[in-house]
Design an enzyme around this catalytic site. Structure first.
Site: not given
Length: 499
Positions: A324, A367
């Site tokens: 992440h 991301c």
């Protein structure tokens, strides 16, 4: 997903549109589970059972494909912005291609197709099916077409609608299919396991001389070359990174899939990326080390080990981070952040002399979007979250220094020379990951690296990454697209070949 919203969408969909949605779902739902569905509510139940309606992403793809912008707006207005995380399955290019042909195929040309299929499909099947999608479904059942074989469809369209035949041809090219629809044979000329990364014709011309110095630096045998050949060899070493050690180098993969606490959800499908990278870099001759589910502290300790390591017997280093992330940050499994700037900074020629002049490659699947103001609710899937605090991506830090000399030094210290950083997405945007097939970026990266390794064209890695940018940005991901971002200070061409 809110059942009232699903009921409202169902009321707006005509029966023909429901049939189209069922066809588009054929790759994610068993064909038997789709039989007998009369309205959208029944389809939504099937999708819920498969966990495909946990957020708006997959349904938004379906509505976008059948061009129901009004219903897409209903999703946004009722449940906020349509989520475009990397955890939702994608509609396949194959299914979307068939749907596009269905949209533009005239009744006259459909009848012509059915006539041409009379010897290959039962008459009752052709008579019962009134749309192109029905005919395509029957062709699939009969084994006439599949996602890897569209020969029959191509031939039919050449006879009925040459413009639509071009759509099939484009699909063939995307899968490296020949005009007849069969996979191309991968031709690869024999290569020495230890060579300079020069064009293949030059490699063949000097190979006998190179074989005389297998255990010594090649320059000690330079008297065996003619003056022209020696000059070409020296020029080639200046142009290409040399990869001739065994192993070629070290490839380290940080694969964070399972996270502690409610803040970050599991990254389902990340193991597929890990397997693809492991297989590929082993074929490139790298020693591969995988570290699964590390906390931020454990990742830091592992990186410190890499920094202290002796690379004098290796020619390259590759680091892959699958986790992440948010703007300028990646996360450990304990949801603690690590600045990309801090990760990259030690990998410079001053602090790692045994890697001086050697390529250092970093690929980051995470991301890079700023965090929204709303908290992440339990059950919500941030998927490679982009939750920014105050950190900025290191490419912007240099602009904050007023002293020009200081600015240059900072860029050199952070990125160093002979470094490539491949980011899955540009700053302030999310990346996408399929829960079964892996992330869009890593899968395309592996695909394009493999194609280049099997091609005789000696494409360097920057050419490969340009193709990755194009293919990822062209992927069908409503309502937004993903654009990777490579950054580099490479000083030579890097060509990766299988050994």
């Amino acid at each position: 997903m809110d059942r009232l919203l699903l009921s409202q969408i169902d009321e707006e969909l005509a029966s023909v549109e429901v049939a189209e949605l069922c066809f588009l779902c054929s790759d994610v739902l068993n064909r038997k589970r789709l039989e007998g569905i009369k309205d959208a509510k029944e389809l939504f139940v099937r999708l819920e059972e498969k966990g495909l309606l946990e957020n708006n992403s997959f349904l938004s793809q379906l509505l976008h494909s059948i061009r129901r912008a009004d219903l897409l707006n209903m999703l946004e207005n009722d449940g906020g912005q349509v989520q475009d995380t990397d955890a939702s399955p994608f509609l396949s290019d194959y299914r979307l291609m068939l749907y596009r042909i269905h949209e533009d195929l005239t009744t006259e040309n459909l009848d012509k197709m059915k006539f041409l299929l009379k010897d290959k499909l039962a008459k009752r099947h052709l008579d019962m099916n009134s749309t192109a999608l029905n005919v395509f479904a029957e062709m699939e059942k009969a084994g006439l077409i599949s996602n890897k074989n569209v020969d029959e469809l191509h031939l039919l369209l050449l006879e009925s609608d040459r413009e639509l035949a071009k759509i099939v041809e484009d699909y063939m090219k995307s899968l490296r299919l020949s005009p007849t629809g069969r996979l191309r044979e991968q031709r690869q000329a024999p290569r020495a396991s230890s060579d300079l990364q020069r064009p293949s014709d030059y490699r063949q011309s000097v190979q006998p001389s190179l074989s005389m110095c297998e255990t010594e630096p090649c320059l000690r045998a330079e008297t065996t070359y003619s003056d022209n050949t020696r000059q070409a060899a020296l020029s080639d070493e200046e142009e290409y990174y040399i990869l001739n050690s065994r192993p070629r180098g070290l490839c380290v993969i940080f694969n964070n899939e399972n996270f502690k606490g409610p803040k970050l959800s599991p990254r389902a499908g990340s193991h597929v990326d890990n397997e693809a990278l492991t297989s590929l870099f082993k074929r490139f001759g790298f020693k591969v080390e995988t570290h699964n589910d590390l906390t931020a502290m454990e990742m830091t300790e592992t990186l410190q080990t890499l920094i202290r390591r002796d690379y004098s017997r290796e020619d390259a280093l590759v680091v892959c981070i699958l986790t992440h992330g948010e703007k300028g940050i990646v996360y450990g499994t304990d949801a603690k952040e690590m600045k990309l700037e801090a990760i990259m900074q030690p990998f410079n020629n001053r602090d790692m002399p045994t890697l001086k002049g050697k390529p250092k490659l970093f690929f980051v699947q995470a991301c890079q979007e700023e965090r929204s103001q709303e908290p992440v609710c339990p059950g919500q899937s941030p998927e490679d979250d982009a939750e920014s605090r105050t950190s900025e991506q290191f490419s912007e830090d240099a602009c904050r220094h007023e002293d020009p000399e200081d600015e240059v030094a900072t860029v050199e210290d952070v990125l160093g020379s002979d470094v490539l950083l491949g980011m899955a997405t540009v700053t302030n945007h999310k990346s996408y990951r399929h829960t079964v097939k892996g992330s869009l970026y890593i899968q395309e990266l592996c695909k394009q690296l493999q194609k280049a390794a099997e091609s005789p064209d000696n494409d360097n890695i920057l050419t490969v990454l340009t193709r990755v940018n194009r293919e990822v940005s062209n992927n069908h991901l409503p309502p937004k697209r993903q654009m990777p971002e490579p950054k580099y200070t490479l000083t030579k061409r890097l060509v990766l070949r299988f050994i």
